[in-house]
Design a protein around this motif. Structure first.
Motif, short mmCIF file in Angstrom:
data_model
loop_
_atom_site.label_atom_id
_atom_site.label_comp_id
_atom_site.label_asym_id
_atom_site.label_seq_id
_atom_site.Cartn_x
_atom_site.Cartn_y
_atom_site.Cartn_z
N GLN A 51 -18.08 -2.81 17.20
CA GLN A 51 -18.63 -4.20 16.73
C GLN A 51 -20.21 -4.22 16.77
O GLN A 51 -20.75 -4.72 15.82
N ARG A 52 -20.78 -3.25 17.79
CA ARG A 52 -22.09 -3.20 17.65
C ARG A 52 -22.81 -2.37 16.29
O ARG A 52 -23.58 -2.88 15.80
N VAL A 53 -21.95 -1.48 15.96
CA VAL A 53 -22.27 -0.58 14.78
C VAL A 53 -22.52 -1.60 13.49
O VAL A 53 -23.27 -1.56 12.82
N GLU A 54 -21.30 -2.14 13.29
CA GLU A 54 -21.04 -3.13 12.43
C GLU A 54 -22.09 -4.22 12.19
O GLU A 54 -22.51 -4.62 11.38
N GLU A 55 -22.35 -4.79 13.36
CA GLU A 55 -23.52 -5.79 13.63
C GLU A 55 -24.77 -5.26 13.06
O GLU A 55 -25.43 -5.86 12.38
N LEU A 56 -25.22 -4.06 13.58
CA LEU A 56 -26.52 -3.71 13.28
C LEU A 56 -26.72 -3.05 11.53
O LEU A 56 -27.60 -3.52 11.24
N VAL A 57 -25.35 -2.63 11.17
CA VAL A 57 -25.49 -2.07 9.75
C VAL A 57 -25.54 -3.27 8.93
O VAL A 57 -26.13 -3.77 7.85
N THR A 58 -24.74 -4.37 9.30
CA THR A 58 -24.72 -5.73 8.48
C THR A 58 -25.92 -6.34 8.49
O THR A 58 -26.62 -6.51 7.40
#
Length: 225
Positions: A51-58
């Motif tokens: 979830q954190r990876v996708e949040e940063l990428v987004t």
């Protein structure tokens, strides 16, 4: 999907491959594919909160893409990338032009000395050597002029790219986005994603292509907190 790599062994990171039972539910991770297939002898376990990876990428991708479609930024970024990547070719062309110009002037001076009777005996040999070198340099310069392309991106490509970026941004802003469509469009923009375990920094490679040609590439960086 398929773009996140392990910074230690280069294997693909696999999403939804493991989880911890938490009081608030299950916590999902991206895990090194090399570790999953071959064990810790091949690569030490590396798990990143999905979830954190996708949040940063987004967040990082949204800012970069929004900036690209503002005003004429997309065209200017593509032009600057083209110039930066062809800088050495333009420099070499300029050197060749200077060498050709120098040889022409020297040949003219020697020819003038020969006609006026001021030339020495060895000047005729020098003239022949310079004429041969001029022919070689001129041929090389002609090849450069034929192969060195100018910046040229069609209006159709610019319009199509802007449309895809706007569609992607709209999907990101949806409360429940179409994940399959999101991944399909994202693959047009993201070529690589890595998180460095030592520096705790996320590196996201933003890339725009036309066929096999890379028109733009930029590494976006975010801190892992």
């Amino acid at each position: 999907r398929g773009i996140m790599t392990c910074d230690k062994c280069g294997s693909r990171m696999v999403g939804n491959s493991t989880s911890d039972k938490m009081k608030g539910g299950r916590k999902q991770y991206y895990v090194c594919g090399g570790y999953l297939r071959k064990g810790k002898q091949f690569c030490s376990y590396a798990g990143w909160n999905k979830q954190r990876v996708e949040e940063l990428v987004t967040n990082r991708l949204r800012l970069a893409l929004m900036w690209l479609i503002m005003n004429d930024n997309l065209t200017e970024e593509l032009r600057q990338y083209f110039l930066d990547n062809n800088q050495h070719k333009y420099a070499q062309k300029k050197n060749l032009e200077n060498e050709v110009d120098f040889l022409l002037k020297r040949i003219q001076l020697i020819e003038a000395d020969i006609q006026s009777g001021k030339a020495k005996a060895y000047h005729r040999d020098m003239l022949e050597e310079m004429q041969n070198e001029l022919a070689e340099k001129s041929t090389e310069l002609s090849r450069y002029n034929l192969t060195l392309k100018n910046f040229d991106v069609s209006e159709e490509y610019l319009a199509s790219t802007k449309y895809d970026i706007q569609a992607f941004l709209s999907l990101l802003d949806q409360e429940v986005p179409n994940v399959q469509l999101l991944n399909t469009i994202a693959s047009r923009f993201i070529s690589k994603l890595t998180i460095n375990r030592d520096t705790k920094k996320l590196y996201l490679t933003l890339r725009l292509t036309e066929g096999d040609q890379i028109l733009y590439e930029k590494i976006l960086v975010a801190d892992w907190h």
